[in-house]
Design a protein around this motif. Sequence first.
Motif, PDB file in Angstrom:
ATOM      1  N   ILE A   1      84.130  27.165  32.925  1.00  0.00           N
ATOM      2  CA  ILE A   1      83.201  26.580  31.953  1.00  0.00           C
ATOM      3  C   ILE A   1      83.805  25.314  31.358  1.00  0.00           C
ATOM      4  CG2 ILE A   1      81.943  26.983  29.792  1.00  0.00           C
ATOM      5  CD1 ILE A   1      81.914  29.992  30.590  1.00  0.00           C
ATOM      6  N   ALA A   2      85.062  25.399  30.939  1.00  0.00           N
ATOM      7  CA  ALA A   2      85.729  24.213  30.401  1.00  0.00           C
ATOM      8  C   ALA A   2      85.800  23.115  31.458  1.00  0.00           C
ATOM      9  CB  ALA A   2      87.131  24.563  29.902  1.00  0.00           C
TER      10      ALA A   2
ATOM     11  N   PHE B   1      82.450  21.302  31.645  1.00  0.00           N
ATOM     12  CA  PHE B   1      82.180  20.404  30.514  1.00  0.00           C
ATOM     13  C   PHE B   1      83.160  19.235  30.454  1.00  0.00           C
ATOM     14  CE2 PHE B   1      79.651  24.057  29.065  1.00  0.00           C
ATOM     15  CZ  PHE B   1      78.452  23.389  28.870  1.00  0.00           C
TER      16      PHE B   1
ATOM     17  N   LEU C   1      81.510  16.881  32.991  1.00  0.00           N
ATOM     18  CA  LEU C   1      80.289  16.272  32.441  1.00  0.00           C
ATOM     19  C   LEU C   1      80.621  15.206  31.399  1.00  0.00           C
ATOM     20  CD1 LEU C   1      77.951  19.377  31.987  1.00  0.00           C
ATOM     21  CD2 LEU C   1      77.616  17.457  33.559  1.00  0.00           C
ATOM     22  N   ASN C   2      81.528  15.540  30.487  1.00  0.00           N
ATOM     23  CA  ASN C   2      81.879  14.582  29.449  1.00  0.00           C
ATOM     24  C   ASN C   2      82.679  13.416  30.000  1.00  0.00           C
ATOM     25  OD1 ASN C   2      81.011  15.436  26.530  1.00  0.00           O
ATOM     26  ND2 ASN C   2      81.386  17.293  27.697  1.00  0.00           N
TER      27      ASN C   2
ATOM     28  N   LEU D   1      86.989  19.376  23.563  1.00  0.00           N
ATOM     29  CA  LEU D   1      87.249  19.952  24.886  1.00  0.00           C
ATOM     30  C   LEU D   1      88.520  20.801  24.881  1.00  0.00           C
ATOM     31  CD1 LEU D   1      86.263  16.973  27.222  1.00  0.00           C
ATOM     32  CD2 LEU D   1      85.003  19.114  26.854  1.00  0.00           C
TER      33      LEU D   1
ATOM     34  N   LEU E   1      87.524  24.116  23.675  1.00  0.00           N
ATOM     35  CA  LEU E   1      86.833  24.840  24.738  1.00  0.00           C
ATOM     36  C   LEU E   1      87.825  25.393  25.761  1.00  0.00           C
ATOM     37  CD1 LEU E   1      83.817  25.373  25.455  1.00  0.00           C
ATOM     38  CD2 LEU E   1      83.956  23.397  26.955  1.00  0.00           C
TER      39      LEU E   1
ATOM     40  N   TRP F   1      79.690  28.519  26.343  1.00  0.00           N
ATOM     41  CA  TRP F   1      78.504  27.754  26.738  1.00  0.00           C
ATOM     42  C   TRP F   1      77.854  27.082  25.530  1.00  0.00           C
ATOM     43  CZ3 TRP F   1      77.294  26.004  31.312  1.00  0.00           C
ATOM     44  CH2 TRP F   1      77.782  26.651  32.438  1.00  0.00           C
TER      45      TRP F   1
ATOM     46  N   GLY G   1      80.241  24.108  24.524  1.00  0.00           N
ATOM     47  CA  GLY G   1      80.197  23.035  25.521  1.00  0.00           C
ATOM     48  C   GLY G   1      78.853  22.327  25.545  1.00  0.00           C
ATOM     49  N   SER G   2      77.783  23.090  25.454  1.00  0.00           N
ATOM     50  CA  SER G   2      76.438  22.494  25.457  1.00  0.00           C
ATOM     51  C   SER G   2      76.184  21.699  24.189  1.00  0.00           C
ATOM     52  CB  SER G   2      75.372  23.593  25.600  1.00  0.00           C
ATOM     53  OG  SER G   2      75.526  24.274  26.813  1.00  0.00           O
TER      54      SER G   2
ATOM     55  N   THR H   1      78.148  18.394  24.389  1.00  0.00           N
ATOM     56  CA  THR H   1      77.596  17.443  25.347  1.00  0.00           C
ATOM     57  C   THR H   1      76.265  16.874  24.864  1.00  0.00           C
ATOM     58  OG1 THR H   1      78.750  18.607  27.124  1.00  0.00           O
ATOM     59  CG2 THR H   1      76.962  17.122  27.766  1.00  0.00           C
TER      60      THR H   1
END
Length: 170
Positions: A7-8, A11, A14-15, A97, A100, A114, A117-118, A121
């Motif tokens: 999961i980390a 993200f 994505l970031n 982050l 996370l 989640w 992280g969501s 973002t």
Amino acid sequence: MNNPVPIATLFIGLNGLIAFALSYMVVMERTSTRVWHGESQADVSNQPDYLENPGKWAAFVERYTQKSVAAKTTDDGLLQRKVRAFGNFIEYVPLALLFLLTLELMQAGTGLLWLLGSALTVGRVAHAWGVIKTYGPSPGRAIGFFLTWLVYLAGAGACMYYGAIGVLRP
């Protein structure tokens, strides 16, 4: 391949892409305004004009950008807003982050991961959009900083909780 922190990792990726996009926006705005240092024409008014006696590299860049990027003739503050959107992103995202990543290593609940992280973002995209599109307060900025503060408070609290459990039950 076993990824202990999927999961980390997602993200962070994505970031990282968002950081790249914001950086690209700053570079393109610098190119169109010909403001290579600072955030406005006033910031560089005392700097030497690099085109008076350009080196080979400066001459090449100027020729290329004159052909490929339309130059702006006015300072509408957009460069400053893009620089701040990128800077603000870079100021807040690394620690969030890290929360996370740490929480995932501590095997915190996936729902919490989640959510954090969501929220991070979505919040950072909303904040950047709000800063770039509007000078001053905007809904995007408000949503962005509230979500980021939520991530900071929940992330810090959860890290303290899992840290205390680890200290109390070695």
